[in-house]
Structures are given as C-alpha cells and as structure tokens.
Write an enzyme that holds these catalytic residues in place. Structure first.
Site, PDB file in Angstrom:
ATOM      1  N   GLY A  49       4.573  14.426  -0.122  1.00  0.00           N
ATOM      2  CA  GLY A  49       3.708  13.316  -0.482  1.00  0.00           C
ATOM      3  C   GLY A  49       2.914  12.879   0.728  1.00  0.00           C
ATOM      4  O   GLY A  49       3.316  13.151   1.870  1.00  0.00           O
ATOM      5  N   GLN A  54      -1.894   7.049   5.912  1.00  0.00           N
ATOM      6  CA  GLN A  54      -1.358   8.028   6.861  1.00  0.00           C
ATOM      7  C   GLN A  54      -2.455   8.919   7.434  1.00  0.00           C
ATOM      8  O   GLN A  54      -2.248   9.561   8.459  1.00  0.00           O
ATOM      9  CB  GLN A  54      -0.318   8.924   6.182  1.00  0.00           C
ATOM     10  CG  GLN A  54       0.964   8.217   5.831  1.00  0.00           C
ATOM     11  CD  GLN A  54       1.967   9.205   5.266  1.00  0.00           C
ATOM     12  OE1 GLN A  54       1.941   9.511   4.090  1.00  0.00           O
ATOM     13  NE2 GLN A  54       2.851   9.723   6.106  1.00  0.00           N
ATOM     14  N   CYS A 104       9.212  11.503   7.029  1.00  0.00           N
ATOM     15  CA  CYS A 104       7.845  11.016   6.884  1.00  0.00           C
ATOM     16  C   CYS A 104       6.968  11.718   7.909  1.00  0.00           C
ATOM     17  O   CYS A 104       7.357  11.810   9.074  1.00  0.00           O
ATOM     18  CB  CYS A 104       7.831   9.501   7.111  1.00  0.00           C
ATOM     19  SG  CYS A 104       6.201   8.763   6.915  1.00  0.00           S
ATOM     20  N   LEU A 105       5.803  12.199   7.463  1.00  0.00           N
ATOM     21  CA  LEU A 105       4.907  12.889   8.396  1.00  0.00           C
ATOM     22  C   LEU A 105       4.410  11.943   9.488  1.00  0.00           C
ATOM     23  O   LEU A 105       3.979  12.389  10.541  1.00  0.00           O
ATOM     24  CB  LEU A 105       3.726  13.500   7.639  1.00  0.00           C
ATOM     25  CG  LEU A 105       4.084  14.586   6.603  1.00  0.00           C
ATOM     26  CD1 LEU A 105       2.832  15.087   5.894  1.00  0.00           C
ATOM     27  CD2 LEU A 105       4.849  15.744   7.231  1.00  0.00           C
ATOM     28  N   HIS A 146       8.490   5.804  -1.745  1.00  0.00           N
ATOM     29  CA  HIS A 146       8.194   5.997  -0.321  1.00  0.00           C
ATOM     30  C   HIS A 146       6.673   5.984  -0.088  1.00  0.00           C
ATOM     31  O   HIS A 146       6.177   5.282   0.800  1.00  0.00           O
ATOM     32  CB  HIS A 146       8.815   7.320   0.151  1.00  0.00           C
ATOM     33  CG  HIS A 146       8.467   7.725   1.552  1.00  0.00           C
ATOM     34  ND1 HIS A 146       9.419   7.893   2.535  1.00  0.00           N
ATOM     35  CD2 HIS A 146       7.272   7.995   2.150  1.00  0.00           C
ATOM     36  CE1 HIS A 146       8.814   8.240   3.668  1.00  0.00           C
ATOM     37  NE2 HIS A 146       7.520   8.312   3.458  1.00  0.00           N
ATOM     38  N   GLU A 147       5.949   6.740  -0.926  1.00  0.00           N
ATOM     39  CA  GLU A 147       4.484   6.813  -0.740  1.00  0.00           C
ATOM     40  C   GLU A 147       3.825   5.478  -1.069  1.00  0.00           C
ATOM     41  O   GLU A 147       2.922   5.039  -0.355  1.00  0.00           O
ATOM     42  CB  GLU A 147       3.882   7.932  -1.603  1.00  0.00           C
ATOM     43  CG  GLU A 147       4.364   9.329  -1.274  1.00  0.00           C
ATOM     44  CD  GLU A 147       4.299   9.679   0.206  1.00  0.00           C
ATOM     45  OE1 GLU A 147       3.405   9.175   0.904  1.00  0.00           O
ATOM     46  OE2 GLU A 147       5.163  10.440   0.674  1.00  0.00           O
ATOM     47  N   HIS A 150       3.812   2.947   1.655  1.00  0.00           N
ATOM     48  CA  HIS A 150       2.761   3.115   2.680  1.00  0.00           C
ATOM     49  C   HIS A 150       1.541   2.247   2.351  1.00  0.00           C
ATOM     50  O   HIS A 150       0.836   1.794   3.256  1.00  0.00           O
ATOM     51  CB  HIS A 150       2.310   4.576   2.758  1.00  0.00           C
ATOM     52  CG  HIS A 150       3.201   5.451   3.596  1.00  0.00           C
ATOM     53  ND1 HIS A 150       3.413   5.223   4.942  1.00  0.00           N
ATOM     54  CD2 HIS A 150       3.920   6.567   3.298  1.00  0.00           C
ATOM     55  CE1 HIS A 150       4.221   6.170   5.425  1.00  0.00           C
ATOM     56  NE2 HIS A 150       4.548   6.989   4.457  1.00  0.00           N
TER      57      HIS A 150
HETATM   58 ZN    ZN Z   1       5.824   8.563   4.713  1.00  0.00          ZN
END
Ligand code: ZN
Length: 183
Positions: A49, A54, A104-105, A146-147, A150
């Site tokens: 995701g 991000q 997480c990226l 999670h997404e 953000h």
């Molecule tokens: Zn993340």
C-alpha cells in the site's frame, strides 16, 4: 510513468492531515498520471500500500495491492487485486481486533506489532470518481487502516501494542517472523 520519492519519518508532510480531492480534479490527466505513478512506486518498493502524503502530496488518496506472495509480508497469501481509494471513509464493523507486524515504506528497516479492528467498511471514490463500497477483513483490513492513517498524519508507530514490539527487519526475521507465520 515515474517512480516517486518516498518521504521518510521525520518529514513534516507525514504528520499533516491531507485534503480531500475534488471531483473535478479526479478527471484531470495530471491527477490520473499521479495515480499511475503511485501504483508504480508501490510496486517498485514491494509495498502492499502507499498513501499520497508518503510521496509528498497531501491529498486523500491511497493505493493498495496485496499480491499472491507479498515479498515484504511472507505468509500472507490472499491476493486483493489493485484498489485505488480517493477520499476514503472508514466504519469499524467490529470491536474484535487482529494483530499484525506492520512495516512502512516511510519507516524503512523496521517492523512493529499493531492491533486494529479486523472488519471494516470503506466508502470511497474510484479513479473514475464513482462512489464505491467495500467490506474487508483480516490482513487487508489492517493494510487499509494503516494507509488511511497516513491521510490523517498518523504512522503505525503511534499505535504499537507496546514499544518492546518495535524491531529492525533483521531481528524481525530472526525472532518474530516464525511465530507470525503461524497466524
Ligand atoms: Zn505506511
């Protein structure tokens, strides 16, 4: 298409509440290109995701795709198909929670254990601007939450079960992944 630069923890954009996308913006070619770039960026970094903040754009958009054998999440074998969520709204359908090791990226090299409601309803616009609804459970429900976090300036580290469960990738694979695979 282009691979976008990913903001890392500490960049202020990750802590901002993102703004809604207007319906007139959705049909714009540069916005549609941005969606393609987000998908390409998620694939490039083997993410499941990616949220727009991000990649340095503070708008309420995220892309999600659980492949058959996600590289960063071994053992999670239920593919989801590709989904693009614009202005998503989430409703929790249960108080029951599931606990997963999240990564997480924007927080590279780390994993943390997080509990979240395991069944949710999501209302959103697709890339054509058409309203859609989706009911999801299990790991995918966690990925969605999670997404969507953000978009409200939250990271998974804000929701850790406890701080002893924030670990580096290498230690995760050595000490914690074997148990996680039994879920
Ligand atoms: Zn993340």
């Amino acid at each position: 298409m282009a691979i976008l630069k990913v903001a890392r923890m500490g960049h202020p954009i990750l802590r901002k509440v993102a703004t809604k996308v207007s319906s007139s913006e959705i049909s714009q070619p540069d916005f549609q290109r941005f969606l393609d770039d987000m998908v390409e960026t998620m694939h490039e970094y083997s993410g499941v995701g990616l949220a727009a903040p991000q990649v340095h754009r503070s708008v309420r958009v995220c892309v999600i795709e659980l492949p058959e054998a996600p590289k960063r999440y071994p053992g999670k074998k239920k593919p989801s198909g590709l989904h693009i969520f614009i202005n998503p709204e989430i409703t929790f359908l249960t108080k029951d929670t599931s606990t997963y090791w999240e990564g997480c990226l924007s927080v590279p090299g780390m994993r943390g254990l997080v509990s979240r409601p395991n069944k949710v309803l999501v209302k959103y616009l697709d890339r054509q601007g058409t309203p859609q609804e989706m009911e999801v459970d299990g790991f995918l429900a966690t990925v969605l939450q999670h997404e969507f976090d953000h978009l409200d300036g939250k990271l998974y580290i804000d929701r850790l079960v406890d701080t002893t469960k924030l670990v580096f990738d290498e230690e995760y694979e050595k000490y914690w992944l074997p148990d996680a695979l039994e879920d």
